[in-house]
Design an enzyme around this catalytic site. Structure first.
Site, PDB file in Angstrom:
ATOM      1  N   ARG A  51       0.827  -1.217   0.000  1.00 57.06           N
ATOM      2  CA  ARG A  51       0.000   0.000   0.000  1.00 57.06           C
ATOM      3  C   ARG A  51       0.856   1.259   0.000  1.00 57.06           C
ATOM      4  NH1 ARG A  51      -3.669  -0.406   4.925  1.00 57.06           N
ATOM      5  NH2 ARG A  51      -1.766  -1.328   5.711  1.00 57.06           N
TER       6      ARG A  51
ATOM      7  N   ASN B 100      -6.238  -2.748   1.888  1.00 66.05           N
ATOM      8  CA  ASN B 100      -6.218  -4.191   2.049  1.00 66.05           C
ATOM      9  C   ASN B 100      -7.650  -4.699   2.091  1.00 66.05           C
ATOM     10  OD1 ASN B 100      -3.427  -4.405   2.187  1.00 66.05           O
ATOM     11  ND2 ASN B 100      -3.369  -4.394   4.407  1.00 66.05           N
TER      12      ASN B 100
END
Length: 98
Positions: free
Chosen positions: A27, A45
């Protein structure tokens, strides 16, 4: 970071990235790469172990982001990427981690 062009010039696309993409800095890497490419959007996520990426930017930048998502950061392993409908508001101007 701000995406500077008319809304008509922007492409909105979403991706689900599967593989070893959680717990490896995916990320943060995605956010940094998006900012370099001047892409607005989000990365998060998912409960199934995948990562969802929503992109809003100029078509060449979005295409490059798609290509880069295929490799990810150093410790990631990308097994596949699926294109999904993009749920971003067309007025999104930054990239963020959710």
């Amino acid at each position: 970071m701000s995406v500077r062009c008319s809304k008509e010039e922007l492409e909105r696309v979403g991706y689900v990235v599967v593989g070893r993409v959680q717990g490896v800095g995916f990320r943060r890497w995605t956010c940094k790469r998006a900012e370099q490419l001047q892409i607005a959007g989000t990365v998060r996520n998912m409960d199934d172990g995948s990562v969802e990426v929503m992109c809003l930017g100029k078509p060449p930048a979005v295409k490059e982001m798609r290509r880069d998502l295929g490799s990810g950061p150093r410790f990631a392993r990308v097994d596949g990427i699926a294109e999904i409908p993009c749920s971003l508001d067309p007025d999104t101007v930054a990239f963020s981690i959710l």
